[in-house]
Design an enzyme around this catalytic site. Sequence first.
Site, PDB file in Angstrom:
ATOM      1  N   LYS A 279       0.833  -1.207   0.000  1.00  0.00           N
ATOM      2  CA  LYS A 279       0.000   0.000   0.000  1.00  0.00           C
ATOM      3  C   LYS A 279       0.868   1.256   0.000  1.00  0.00           C
ATOM      4  O   LYS A 279       2.017   1.207   0.449  1.00  0.00           O
ATOM      5  CB  LYS A 279      -0.876   0.025   1.265  1.00  0.00           C
ATOM      6  CG  LYS A 279      -2.004  -0.989   1.282  1.00  0.00           C
ATOM      7  CD  LYS A 279      -2.828  -0.841   2.550  1.00  0.00           C
ATOM      8  CE  LYS A 279      -3.978  -1.841   2.585  1.00  0.00           C
ATOM      9  NZ  LYS A 279      -4.972  -1.623   1.527  1.00  0.00           N
ATOM     10  N   ARG A 353     -10.485 -11.425   1.761  1.00  0.00           N
ATOM     11  CA  ARG A 353     -11.316 -12.481   1.178  1.00  0.00           C
ATOM     12  C   ARG A 353     -10.601 -13.822   1.211  1.00  0.00           C
ATOM     13  O   ARG A 353     -11.234 -14.871   1.230  1.00  0.00           O
ATOM     14  CB  ARG A 353     -11.735 -12.079  -0.243  1.00  0.00           C
ATOM     15  CG  ARG A 353     -10.590 -11.852  -1.184  1.00  0.00           C
ATOM     16  CD  ARG A 353     -10.986 -11.068  -2.426  1.00  0.00           C
ATOM     17  NE  ARG A 353     -11.030  -9.620  -2.201  1.00  0.00           N
ATOM     18  CZ  ARG A 353     -11.344  -8.729  -3.130  1.00  0.00           C
ATOM     19  NH1 ARG A 353     -11.644  -9.129  -4.346  1.00  0.00           N
ATOM     20  NH2 ARG A 353     -11.356  -7.442  -2.852  1.00  0.00           N
TER      21      ARG A 353
HETATM   22  N1  BES Z   1      -8.297  -3.701   4.320  1.00  0.00           N
HETATM   23  C1  BES Z   1      -8.369  -3.290   2.969  1.00  0.00           C
HETATM   24  C2  BES Z   1      -9.621  -2.476   2.653  1.00  0.00           C
HETATM   25  C3  BES Z   1      -9.633  -1.059   3.137  1.00  0.00           C
HETATM   26  C4  BES Z   1      -8.863  -0.096   2.538  1.00  0.00           C
HETATM   27  C5  BES Z   1     -10.488  -0.682   4.149  1.00  0.00           C
HETATM   28  C6  BES Z   1      -8.912   1.217   2.960  1.00  0.00           C
HETATM   29  C7  BES Z   1     -10.559   0.623   4.574  1.00  0.00           C
HETATM   30  C8  BES Z   1      -9.760   1.579   3.972  1.00  0.00           C
HETATM   31  C9  BES Z   1      -8.373  -4.509   2.049  1.00  0.00           C
HETATM   32  O1  BES Z   1      -7.616  -5.569   2.484  1.00  0.00           O
HETATM   33  C10 BES Z   1      -7.814  -4.071   0.740  1.00  0.00           C
HETATM   34  O2  BES Z   1      -6.674  -3.726   0.692  1.00  0.00           O
HETATM   35  N2  BES Z   1      -8.646  -4.103  -0.286  1.00  0.00           N
HETATM   36  C11 BES Z   1      -8.242  -3.682  -1.582  1.00  0.00           C
HETATM   37  C12 BES Z   1      -8.847  -4.619  -2.595  1.00  0.00           C
HETATM   38  C13 BES Z   1      -8.287  -4.439  -3.983  1.00  0.00           C
HETATM   39  C14 BES Z   1      -6.851  -4.859  -4.013  1.00  0.00           C
HETATM   40  C15 BES Z   1      -9.111  -5.259  -4.927  1.00  0.00           C
HETATM   41  C16 BES Z   1      -8.728  -2.247  -1.801  1.00  0.00           C
HETATM   42  O3  BES Z   1      -9.826  -1.918  -1.346  1.00  0.00           O
HETATM   43  O4  BES Z   1      -7.979  -1.478  -2.358  1.00  0.00           O
HETATM   44 MN    MN Z   2      -5.599  -5.414   1.832  1.00  0.00          MN
END
Ligand code: BES
Ligand code: MN
Length: 494
Positions: A279, A353
Amino acid sequence: MKFSSKFAELPSLESACLAVGVFDGGKLTEPARMLDQASRGQLAGLVKSGAFTGRLGQSLMLFQISGVAAERVLLVGLGKQDEFTLRTYRKAVHACVQALLDGGVKHAALTLGMLNVPHTDAYARARHAVECAADAAYRFEQCKSRPEKPKPMLHEISLLVSGRDERGAAERGIRHGSAIAEGVALAKDLGNLPPNICTPGYLANEARKLGRGTKLKVTVLEEAHMKKLGMGALLAVSSGSSQPAKLIIMEYRGGPKNAKPQVLVGKGITFDSGGISIKPTAAMDEMKFDMCGAASVFGALKAAMRMQLKLNLVGIVPTSENLPDGKAVKPADIVRTMSGLTVEILNTDAEGRLILCDALTYAQRFKPAAIVDMATLTGACVIALGNVVSGLFGNDETLVKELWNAGEQADDRAWHMPLYDDYQDGLKSNFADFANVAGREGGAITAACYLSRFTKNMRWAHLDIAGTAWKSGAEKGATGRPVPLLVQYLLDRA
Ligand code: BES
Ligand code: MN
Ligand code: ZN
């Protein structure tokens, strides 16, 4: 904080502080009018002067009102009378308790529960008052060397009711409200803890702690066991972390022996760096909140036990860190899930997931009446719904309605999102049964689509709480949501 219900004559009520409501435009509520009468128009005069308008959230502490036995009177703004709802009632109680805390009041008596709030009874008004009071008084200062905010001095709150016959309902509301507040506080505490303390192992110990001295049966599966079960997706996520993953199972049997249990599954990523699909730096600290789904399972179980709900309930928490490392899972890796289906991990940041799908497969052995998972699953859900409602998905219309309804009643709302088959196409993979991500569009929905592939023969719903589980900015902190929704749902089933 201790709560009790009370039926009393207001002007002669002995209390350190008596709180009464005023609607926007200066309209006194009936309790306020009674004090006004006793004081020969002091309150009405004050309102007329413009010193207090009744705007929602406004409050004004008054001292030595003549003809009133209480040492102080707190005016509480309720907003427009024709817009007065459970939601604004709760906001008013919150502001009221905040003012009592700021004013250093030790004992207070609240009359807001005597008001007519649409779709509520004395039970609901008392319960929500307790929940909001606890919310206002919540502190998380375990990690500060000395406390910043003064310790709450407010030890006792009496909730006034309009008639003697309402006391039983109010007392029940207080009991339930206190149980929910405890569950919410636990969920907030776990969410707020730093990720170097709140690790998968820490959560496992919290589960054992929750079970101690109760009839909650706690089992913690270690990685070796997961490997035997074929949980390739869960293990792929934990492979980059030096903290071993845990699968926590908590069984509460409050119902008949053979009654099918409600099963709650919560995402427990104690820190989500994204893994190799790392990230960006901005706000990455907030990914300590990526275990708030797990925290809500703990919170709901705690509340259910306090209420001694007559139903069977199983909490399942897959928990891991998501970190990059030489051993970490890579984009393009293909793993076999416990269900037998293979997944191409195109993005290691879609890890929630991956841990959930194996937990959902595992959950089937409990023959659930219904299974509900909670997860801070997608940033896309925050884009779609903001921070107001949680995303609600499911494969069973009745179950979705029940959860939606529970959210309304608990003032912990969720909104139904579509799960049409057309959305499944994005998960296509050229190399495995399917991929763990689809394109950017409809990201919250395609994430739910992924989960739906593991819950085909169960009544299942999914709450994406990415926008609701915590607040950012100056008030950064866990909210304890969706514990109130879950407890309401369970109450309605018990
Ligand atoms: N934990 C995150 C989702 C999230 C991101 C919640 C920011 C709250 C704020 C999750 O694990 C994630 O990183 N999801 C990705 C999915 C994508 C790679 C398809 C996302 O939301 O960017
Ligand atoms: Mn994630
Ligand atoms: Zn995550």
